[in-house]
Design a protein around this motif. Structure first.
Motif, PDB file in Angstrom:
ATOM      1  N   VAL A   7      -2.826   2.060  -3.836  1.00 58.11           N
ATOM      2  CA  VAL A   7      -3.027   1.953  -5.279  1.00 58.11           C
ATOM      3  C   VAL A   7      -1.730   1.598  -5.982  1.00 58.11           C
ATOM      4  CG1 VAL A   7      -3.543   3.254  -7.367  1.00 58.11           C
ATOM      5  CG2 VAL A   7      -5.033   3.461  -5.388  1.00 58.11           C
ATOM      6  N   VAL A   8      -0.654   2.305  -5.678  1.00 60.52           N
ATOM      7  CA  VAL A   8       0.572   2.085  -6.432  1.00 60.52           C
ATOM      8  C   VAL A   8       1.211   0.748  -6.108  1.00 60.52           C
ATOM      9  CG1 VAL A   8       1.053   4.538  -6.733  1.00 60.52           C
ATOM     10  CG2 VAL A   8       1.992   3.364  -4.760  1.00 60.52           C
ATOM     11  N   VAL A   9       1.021   0.231  -4.893  1.00 59.39           N
ATOM     12  CA  VAL A   9       1.530  -1.105  -4.585  1.00 59.39           C
ATOM     13  C   VAL A   9       0.849  -2.132  -5.475  1.00 59.39           C
ATOM     14  CG1 VAL A   9       1.584  -2.916  -2.851  1.00 59.39           C
ATOM     15  CG2 VAL A   9       2.228  -0.611  -2.227  1.00 59.39           C
ATOM     16  N   SER A  10      -0.462  -2.030  -5.625  1.00 57.83           N
ATOM     17  CA  SER A  10      -1.195  -2.953  -6.486  1.00 57.83           C
ATOM     18  C   SER A  10      -0.730  -2.846  -7.923  1.00 57.83           C
ATOM     19  CB  SER A  10      -2.700  -2.662  -6.405  1.00 57.83           C
ATOM     20  OG  SER A  10      -3.181  -2.836  -5.102  1.00 57.83           O
ATOM     21  N   VAL A  11      -0.518  -1.619  -8.378  1.00 59.26           N
ATOM     22  CA  VAL A  11      -0.073  -1.406  -9.757  1.00 59.26           C
ATOM     23  C   VAL A  11       1.308  -2.004  -9.972  1.00 59.26           C
ATOM     24  CG1 VAL A  11       0.589   0.349 -11.447  1.00 59.26           C
ATOM     25  CG2 VAL A  11      -1.467   0.640 -10.093  1.00 59.26           C
ATOM     26  N   LEU A  12       2.199  -1.785  -9.017  1.00 60.40           N
ATOM     27  CA  LEU A  12       3.552  -2.299  -9.168  1.00 60.40           C
ATOM     28  C   LEU A  12       3.559  -3.816  -9.243  1.00 60.40           C
ATOM     29  CD1 LEU A  12       6.631  -1.658  -9.191  1.00 60.40           C
ATOM     30  CD2 LEU A  12       6.585  -2.295  -6.788  1.00 60.40           C
ATOM     31  N   VAL A  17       4.660  -8.653 -12.584  1.00 61.29           N
ATOM     32  CA  VAL A  17       4.240  -9.895 -13.221  1.00 61.29           C
ATOM     33  C   VAL A  17       4.240  -9.746 -14.734  1.00 61.29           C
ATOM     34  CG1 VAL A  17       2.322 -11.500 -13.516  1.00 61.29           C
ATOM     35  CG2 VAL A  17       2.882 -10.632 -11.234  1.00 61.29           C
ATOM     36  N   LEU A  18       3.707  -8.630 -15.209  1.00 63.16           N
ATOM     37  CA  LEU A  18       3.642  -8.376 -16.645  1.00 63.16           C
ATOM     38  C   LEU A  18       5.038  -8.307 -17.242  1.00 63.16           C
ATOM     39  CD1 LEU A  18       1.629  -7.666 -18.973  1.00 63.16           C
ATOM     40  CD2 LEU A  18       2.148  -5.272 -18.485  1.00 63.16           C
ATOM     41  N   ALA A  19       5.944  -7.615 -16.558  1.00 69.48           N
ATOM     42  CA  ALA A  19       7.298  -7.458 -17.079  1.00 69.48           C
ATOM     43  C   ALA A  19       8.024  -8.782 -17.132  1.00 69.48           C
ATOM     44  CB  ALA A  19       8.080  -6.468 -16.214  1.00 69.48           C
ATOM     45  N   GLY A  20       7.763  -9.663 -16.166  1.00 65.89           N
ATOM     46  CA  GLY A  20       8.427 -10.954 -16.157  1.00 65.89           C
ATOM     47  C   GLY A  20       8.024 -11.815 -17.337  1.00 65.89           C
ATOM     48  N   GLN A  99       8.135   1.060 -18.957  1.00 62.13           N
ATOM     49  CA  GLN A  99       7.378  -0.148 -19.251  1.00 62.13           C
ATOM     50  C   GLN A  99       6.439   0.114 -20.430  1.00 62.13           C
ATOM     51  OE1 GLN A  99       6.527  -3.283 -19.708  1.00 62.13           O
ATOM     52  NE2 GLN A  99       6.794  -3.769 -17.538  1.00 62.13           N
ATOM     53  N   ASP A 100       5.973  -0.958 -21.028  1.00 65.26           N
ATOM     54  CA  ASP A 100       5.018  -0.852 -22.121  1.00 65.26           C
ATOM     55  C   ASP A 100       3.781  -0.085 -21.664  1.00 65.26           C
ATOM     56  OD1 ASP A 100       2.405  -2.553 -23.309  1.00 65.26           O
ATOM     57  OD2 ASP A 100       3.864  -1.866 -24.791  1.00 65.26           O
ATOM     58  N   GLN A 101       3.382   0.932 -22.438  1.00 65.41           N
ATOM     59  CA  GLN A 101       2.279   1.805 -22.041  1.00 65.41           C
ATOM     60  C   GLN A 101       0.975   1.037 -21.867  1.00 65.41           C
ATOM     61  OE1 GLN A 101       1.957   5.432 -24.227  1.00 65.41           O
ATOM     62  NE2 GLN A 101      -0.183   5.776 -23.716  1.00 65.41           N
ATOM     63  N   ALA A 102       0.699   0.130 -22.791  1.00 70.75           N
ATOM     64  CA  ALA A 102      -0.552  -0.629 -22.704  1.00 70.75           C
ATOM     65  C   ALA A 102      -0.592  -1.468 -21.429  1.00 70.75           C
ATOM     66  CB  ALA A 102      -0.706  -1.518 -23.931  1.00 70.75           C
ATOM     67  N   GLY A 103       0.563  -2.021 -21.036  1.00 71.82           N
ATOM     68  CA  GLY A 103       0.619  -2.830 -19.825  1.00 71.82           C
ATOM     69  C   GLY A 103       0.327  -2.025 -18.578  1.00 71.82           C
ATOM     70  N   ILE A 104       0.908  -0.834 -18.491  1.00 67.72           N
ATOM     71  CA  ILE A 104       0.672   0.020 -17.328  1.00 67.72           C
ATOM     72  C   ILE A 104      -0.792   0.421 -17.262  1.00 67.72           C
ATOM     73  CG2 ILE A 104       1.155   2.301 -16.351  1.00 67.72           C
ATOM     74  CD1 ILE A 104       4.005   2.012 -17.255  1.00 67.72           C
ATOM     75  N   GLU A 105      -1.372   0.796 -18.398  1.00 67.62           N
ATOM     76  CA  GLU A 105      -2.770   1.220 -18.411  1.00 67.62           C
ATOM     77  C   GLU A 105      -3.703   0.072 -18.036  1.00 67.62           C
ATOM     78  OE1 GLU A 105      -3.563   2.950 -22.193  1.00 67.62           O
ATOM     79  OE2 GLU A 105      -2.446   4.793 -21.767  1.00 67.62           O
ATOM     80  N   THR A 106      -3.383  -1.143 -18.507  1.00 63.69           N
ATOM     81  CA  THR A 106      -4.208  -2.292 -18.172  1.00 63.69           C
ATOM     82  C   THR A 106      -4.154  -2.581 -16.679  1.00 63.69           C
ATOM     83  OG1 THR A 106      -3.842  -3.281 -20.359  1.00 63.69           O
ATOM     84  CG2 THR A 106      -4.593  -4.749 -18.607  1.00 63.69           C
ATOM     85  N   ASP A 115      -9.331   7.203 -16.581  1.00 69.32           N
ATOM     86  CA  ASP A 115      -8.697   8.386 -17.174  1.00 69.32           C
ATOM     87  C   ASP A 115      -7.177   8.275 -17.111  1.00 69.32           C
ATOM     88  OD1 ASP A 115     -11.137   9.473 -17.769  1.00 69.32           O
ATOM     89  OD2 ASP A 115     -11.239  10.671 -15.942  1.00 69.32           O
ATOM     90  N   ILE A 116      -6.673   7.134 -17.559  1.00 65.10           N
ATOM     91  CA  ILE A 116      -5.247   6.832 -17.450  1.00 65.10           C
ATOM     92  C   ILE A 116      -4.487   7.433 -18.623  1.00 65.10           C
ATOM     93  CG2 ILE A 116      -3.552   4.970 -17.276  1.00 65.10           C
ATOM     94  CD1 ILE A 116      -6.109   3.208 -16.501  1.00 65.10           C
ATOM     95  N   HIS A 117      -3.444   8.148 -18.298  1.00 64.58           N
ATOM     96  CA  HIS A 117      -2.588   8.721 -19.329  1.00 64.58           C
ATOM     97  C   HIS A 117      -1.135   8.539 -18.906  1.00 64.58           C
ATOM     98  CE1 HIS A 117      -6.030  10.698 -21.283  1.00 64.58           C
ATOM     99  NE2 HIS A 117      -6.449  10.974 -20.052  1.00 64.58           N
ATOM    100  N   TYR A 118      -0.366   7.843 -19.744  1.00 69.80           N
ATOM    101  CA  TYR A 118       1.060   7.637 -19.476  1.00 69.80           C
ATOM    102  C   TYR A 118       1.836   8.048 -20.718  1.00 69.80           C
ATOM    103  CZ  TYR A 118       5.561   5.236 -19.196  1.00 69.80           C
ATOM    104  OH  TYR A 118       6.898   4.959 -19.210  1.00 69.80           O
TER     105      TYR A 118
END
Length: 256
Positions: A7-12, A17-20, A99-106, A115-118
């Motif tokens: 899971v976390v590999v996919s998220v990273l 990509v989002l951060a770039g 990182q931007d919260q919305a980006g991580i949740e997306t 049930d994502i909370h950051y």
């Protein structure tokens, strides 16, 4: 643990990509400002992402050198070092804290996570979510920018599965990982990294208890109190393997 790593590999990958594509933060000192994880040189100085990236680089250089040396004399020991690398995959969310919260949740939502909370509160970070099977995972991380000390606890369904600490020392970095295995036992990994690519790593596959808290005063050789350990200094290597036998080896010169 295996599912957590996947899971976390996919998220990273998503967050890189989002951060770039993200615009630079208006205030790079803000702990909640977007972090450009795709290029370590763009990370805000003093941020947890910059510190963690520098730590991983030091650790990676040492493990690569150590593995090259061990492969010729103790191939199974070299394979055991994979555990020290795999556990980093499970902790990769630390690389995107800030990182931007919305980006991580997306990114999490795209992987079937709910049930994502950051939350980032100064230099304290928490992230929780549930996978498709309803298993809840919680990351709790604190960071001291003055000492570059990071402490992270990862729990699933309310039970701790990883406790991780690293800090800057007078010689480089020291770290320790206490990780739950699939059979319910816990493994302990300790490491010190210095001189660019030298260091010592120790492994205890069935740890009796969680180790004392790490401090910046940890000696260079503190990983040697593990059941097995391996050290590399320049082109020379020494260690104690899982059978308790002393070993020595030479690290081959890098191929041009």
């Amino acid at each position: 643990m295996k599912k957590l790593i996947a899971v976390v590999v996919s998220v990273l990958l998503f967050c890189i990509v989002l951060a770039g594509c993200a615009a630079p933060a208006a205030n790079p000192t803000d702990s909640q400002a977007p972090v450009q994880t795709s290029n370590a040189n763009n990370l805000p100085s003093g941020s947890i992402s910059a510190s963690y990236t520098a730590y991983l680089e030091a650790k990676g250089a040492m493990l690569t050198k150590l593995s090259n040396g061990l492969t010729t004399v103790e191939p199974m020991a070299a394979m055991n070092l994979l555990g020290l690398s795999m556990i980093d995959l499970a902790l990769l969310p630390i690389s995107v804290f800030g990182q931007d919260q919305a980006g991580i949740e997306t990114g999490l939502a795209m992987m079937g996570i709910s049930d994502i909370h950051y939350q980032a509160n100064g230099n304290t970070f928490t992230m929780s979510y549930k996978d498709e099977e309803g298993v809840s995972t919680l990351f709790e991380t604190t960071y001291d920018p003055g000492t570059e000390f990071v402490s992270t606890t990862v729990s699933q369904q309310g039970a701790d599965v990883i406790t991780f600490e690293y800090c800057k020392t007078s010689y480089g970095y020291a770290s320790q990982y206490y990780m739950k295995n699939d059979d319910g036992t816990f493994s302990l990994y300790k490491g010190t990294y210095f001189n660019g690519s030298d260091g010592v790593v120790g492994i205890t596959n069935a740890a009796a208890s969680e180790p004392p808290a790490l401090t910046a005063g940890a000696a260079k050789d503190f990983p040697k109190d593990c059941d097995s350990w391996y050290a590399v200094d320049g082109n020379s290597g020494t260690g104690v393997n899982e059978e308790g036998a002393n070993i020595s080896f030479t690290v081959p010169e890098p191929t041009p």
